[in-house]
Design a protein around this motif. Structure first.
Motif, PDB file in Angstrom:
ATOM      1  N   GLU A 168      46.630 -77.487  37.325  1.00 52.64           N
ATOM      2  CA  GLU A 168      46.543 -76.680  36.110  1.00 52.64           C
ATOM      3  C   GLU A 168      45.585 -77.390  35.147  1.00 52.64           C
ATOM      4  O   GLU A 168      45.075 -78.475  35.461  1.00 52.64           O
ATOM      5  N   ALA A 169      45.348 -76.797  33.996  1.00 52.29           N
ATOM      6  CA  ALA A 169      44.440 -77.385  33.014  1.00 52.29           C
ATOM      7  C   ALA A 169      44.845 -78.837  32.751  1.00 52.29           C
ATOM      8  O   ALA A 169      46.027 -79.138  32.578  1.00 52.29           O
TER       9      ALA A 169
ATOM     10  N   LYS B 264      36.025 -74.325  34.019  1.00 51.66           N
ATOM     11  CA  LYS B 264      36.303 -73.500  32.825  1.00 51.66           C
ATOM     12  C   LYS B 264      37.802 -73.342  32.603  1.00 51.66           C
ATOM     13  O   LYS B 264      38.246 -73.027  31.506  1.00 51.66           O
ATOM     14  N   MET B 265      38.566 -73.499  33.675  1.00 52.87           N
ATOM     15  CA  MET B 265      40.023 -73.383  33.565  1.00 52.87           C
ATOM     16  C   MET B 265      40.649 -74.731  33.206  1.00 52.87           C
ATOM     17  O   MET B 265      41.878 -74.858  33.162  1.00 52.87           O
ATOM     18  N   GLY B 266      39.803 -75.739  33.005  1.00 49.90           N
ATOM     19  CA  GLY B 266      40.312 -77.052  32.573  1.00 49.90           C
ATOM     20  C   GLY B 266      40.628 -77.989  33.718  1.00 49.90           C
ATOM     21  O   GLY B 266      41.293 -79.008  33.541  1.00 49.90           O
ATOM     22  N   ILE B 267      40.180 -77.644  34.940  1.00 50.63           N
ATOM     23  CA  ILE B 267      40.413 -78.510  36.098  1.00 50.63           C
ATOM     24  C   ILE B 267      39.087 -79.197  36.443  1.00 50.63           C
ATOM     25  O   ILE B 267      38.107 -78.544  36.767  1.00 50.63           O
ATOM     26  N   GLU B 268      39.083 -80.525  36.344  1.00 43.93           N
ATOM     27  CA  GLU B 268      37.858 -81.291  36.570  1.00 43.93           C
ATOM     28  C   GLU B 268      37.818 -81.769  38.016  1.00 43.93           C
ATOM     29  O   GLU B 268      38.864 -81.859  38.668  1.00 43.93           O
ATOM     30  N   CYS B 269      36.631 -82.100  38.509  1.00 44.92           N
ATOM     31  CA  CYS B 269      36.606 -82.756  39.815  1.00 44.92           C
ATOM     32  C   CYS B 269      35.583 -83.876  39.860  1.00 44.92           C
ATOM     33  O   CYS B 269      34.627 -83.900  39.100  1.00 44.92           O
TER      34      CYS B 269
ATOM     35  N   THR C 101      44.859 -86.885  39.230  1.00 48.93           N
ATOM     36  CA  THR C 101      44.354 -86.287  40.474  1.00 48.93           C
ATOM     37  C   THR C 101      45.514 -85.608  41.209  1.00 48.93           C
ATOM     38  O   THR C 101      46.583 -86.197  41.366  1.00 48.93           O
ATOM     39  N   LYS C 102      45.275 -84.368  41.678  1.00 46.95           N
ATOM     40  CA  LYS C 102      46.351 -83.619  42.346  1.00 46.95           C
ATOM     41  C   LYS C 102      46.069 -83.312  43.817  1.00 46.95           C
ATOM     42  O   LYS C 102      46.979 -82.941  44.555  1.00 46.95           O
ATOM     43  N   CYS C 103      44.809 -83.389  44.234  1.00 43.46           N
ATOM     44  CA  CYS C 103      44.518 -83.143  45.655  1.00 43.46           C
ATOM     45  C   CYS C 103      43.098 -83.575  45.993  1.00 43.46           C
ATOM     46  O   CYS C 103      42.293 -83.848  45.108  1.00 43.46           O
TER      47      CYS C 103
ATOM     48  N   GLY D 222      55.206 -77.856  39.222  1.00 44.22           N
ATOM     49  CA  GLY D 222      55.238 -76.415  39.492  1.00 44.22           C
ATOM     50  C   GLY D 222      56.068 -76.073  40.723  1.00 44.22           C
ATOM     51  O   GLY D 222      56.581 -74.962  40.863  1.00 44.22           O
ATOM     52  N   LEU D 223      56.190 -77.048  41.618  1.00 40.84           N
ATOM     53  CA  LEU D 223      56.974 -76.844  42.844  1.00 40.84           C
ATOM     54  C   LEU D 223      58.378 -77.403  42.731  1.00 40.84           C
ATOM     55  O   LEU D 223      59.284 -76.969  43.437  1.00 40.84           O
ATOM     56  N   THR D 224      58.550 -78.399  41.851  1.00 46.08           N
ATOM     57  CA  THR D 224      59.802 -79.159  41.860  1.00 46.08           C
ATOM     58  C   THR D 224      60.695 -78.907  40.641  1.00 46.08           C
ATOM     59  O   THR D 224      61.771 -79.498  40.550  1.00 46.08           O
TER      60      THR D 224
END
Ligand SMILES: *Cc1c(COP(=O)(O)O)cnc(C)c1O
Length: 435
Positions: free
Chosen positions: A106-107, A131-136, A156-158, A246-248
């Motif tokens: 998420e953002a 633009k959705m606030g997720i950087e890479c 970092t999420k993935c 979001g899953l837990t």
């Protein structure tokens, strides 16, 4: 997901048999062939029964934007081919990669992205999701572990990469990437479009989630745009509960259901289905899923033939005086030959790339003289096709920018089909004679 007859068949057969038999298992008197459930809605006797579906208290179909039986049977087949625990279809490969990442980001979050991913995926992550606030952070897939480790952040999420990159044909070192992703407590997501589960099953090497553009080899006949996401069920979301809240933690939009508690190993796909598909709606049409299923039935026959033909064409090109260079990971001496032998010993894919002496203009002239081979914006079709990225997909870039993007100005992307290889080579030979 609701295919109750699945388990009796799952994973006991070889991959060829799964291509034909997995997914739809008709009961007594039902159609032998997978039916097209061309219906948006599903009927119930009581209001209460339907209410339970909305609360995720009972399993069943209620609206095709969330789930459709035809789609689910085809997703189940792809799930079994990859050796996963749950899968879903999406309207395109783009939607599959988007959902796969957005389901756990998420953002304010961050993704580690391989630099050689497909251009559409690169844009999705670096432009639209930004633009959705997720950087890479973009990493060279060939970088050593120390360099790769530096790309990770607290948020970092993935990690997202491709098993065989389109069109760079870089073969991923799955074990290196899985080890690093897991050391940082995040899943490795791999787009397995080019290798297909016939040649490589990334879950066997530690990959957690696989995505597909089913538009390519799985469909195989250039008929339907589509995508798929498959979960191995191996990533322990609850272990990193804060990260993957979001899953837990309870989803208030589903009366407080906690996906990991209620759905166990199917938590990730269930959330992507009931939350992302509900809200974003990138469903595959049941008609397309039906056609995709026909493609899947012959996947195990087509993929080896694509690879056999590609190797013949690549080897022939290598011997030709007018050819400056050839890139195909199935060729001995290719930079990725050893990695390909390790992870996909039966073959890589049917796509090769090469450049002609004389550069960009000569490449274009050559393509215009091809007769059998068609110029199209597509790859991985039964019919041999060709594209010149510098003139087509990357047309807006000058030579300098092209090289920066890893696309040589003379690069011809050549997708070898399943015709007779001699006919393909003869077409190349006559086109070369003109230049
Ligand atoms: C084509 C492709 C995509 C995008 O898929 P669509 O079905 O065209 O949306 C994603 N990843 C790879 C590797 C592809 O080749």
């Amino acid at each position: 997901m609701n295919n109750e007859n699945t388990n009796q068949y799952s994973n006991q057969y070889s991959i060829e048999t799964k291509c034909i038999q997995s997914g739809w298992h008709p009961k007594n008197g039902e159609p032998r062939v997978l039916p097209i459930y061309q219906s948006t809605t599903y009927k119930y006797e009581t209001s209460d029964e339907m209410g339970k579906l909305f609360d995720l208290e009972a399993e069943g179909y209620f609206y095709t934007r969330l789930q459709n039986p035809t789609n689910d049977m085809v997703a189940e087949k792809i799930c079994e081919l990859e050796g996963g625990v749950a899968a879903m279809l999406t309207s395109s490969g783009q939607a599959a990669n988007y959902y796969a990442v957005f389901n756990i980001c998420e953002a304010g979050d961050h993704v580690v992205l391989s630099s050689t991913v497909y251009g559409g995926t690169f844009n999705l992550l670096t432009v639209t999701m930004k633009k959705m606030g997720i950087e890479c952070t973009i990493v060279d897939p060939d970088a050593d572990e120390e360099t790769l480790n530096k790309a990770f952040q607290e948020n970092t999420k993935c990690v997202l990469a491709e098993s065989i990159a389109n069109p760079a044909l870089v073969v991923l070192d799955f074990e290196k990437f899985a080890k690093i992703a897991h050391a940082h407590g995040v899943p490795l997501i791999v787009d397995n479009t080019f290798a297909t589960p016939i040649n490589c099953r990334p879950f066997e090497y530690g990959v957690d989630i696989v995505t597909h553009s089913t538009t390519k080899y799985m469909d195989g006949h250039a008929m339907c745009v589509g995508g798929a996401i498959v979960d191995s069920g191996n990533f322990d979301w609850a272990k990193y509960g804060d990260k993957f809240h979001g899953l837990t933690t309870p989803d208030e939009s589903y009366h407080g259901v906690t996906y990991t508690e209620k759905f166990g190993k199917k938590a990730y796909i269930t959330k992507a289905t009931v939350q992302l598909m509900r809200d974003l709606g990138s469903i595959q049409s049941p008609m397309n899923a039906f056609l995709l299923n026909i493609g899947l039935e012959t996947l195990h026959l087509r993929v080896p033939r694509h690879c056999e033909n590609a190797l013949k064409v690549a080897s022939w090109l290598e011997q030709n005086d007018k050819v400056a260079w050839v890139n195909y990971p199935g060729l001995k001496g290719n930079k990725y030959y050893e990695l390909a032998q390790k992870y996909m010993p039966n073959g890589t894919c049917g796509v090769i790339s090469f450049g002609l002496k004389g550069g960009r203009d000569v490449s274009v002239a050559f393509m215009d003289h091809l007769k059998l081979v068609a110029i199209v914006t597509h790859v991985a079709d039964a019919r041999t096709c060709v594209l010149h990225p510098a003139s087509h997909t990357h047309r807006q870039m000058n030579d300098e920018q092209l090289i920066e993007a890893g696309v040589q100005p003379d690069l011809i992307r050549f997708s070898v089909g399943i015709e007779n290889a001699d006919d393909i080579i003869a077409d190349i030979e006559q086109a070369l004679a003109h230049i």
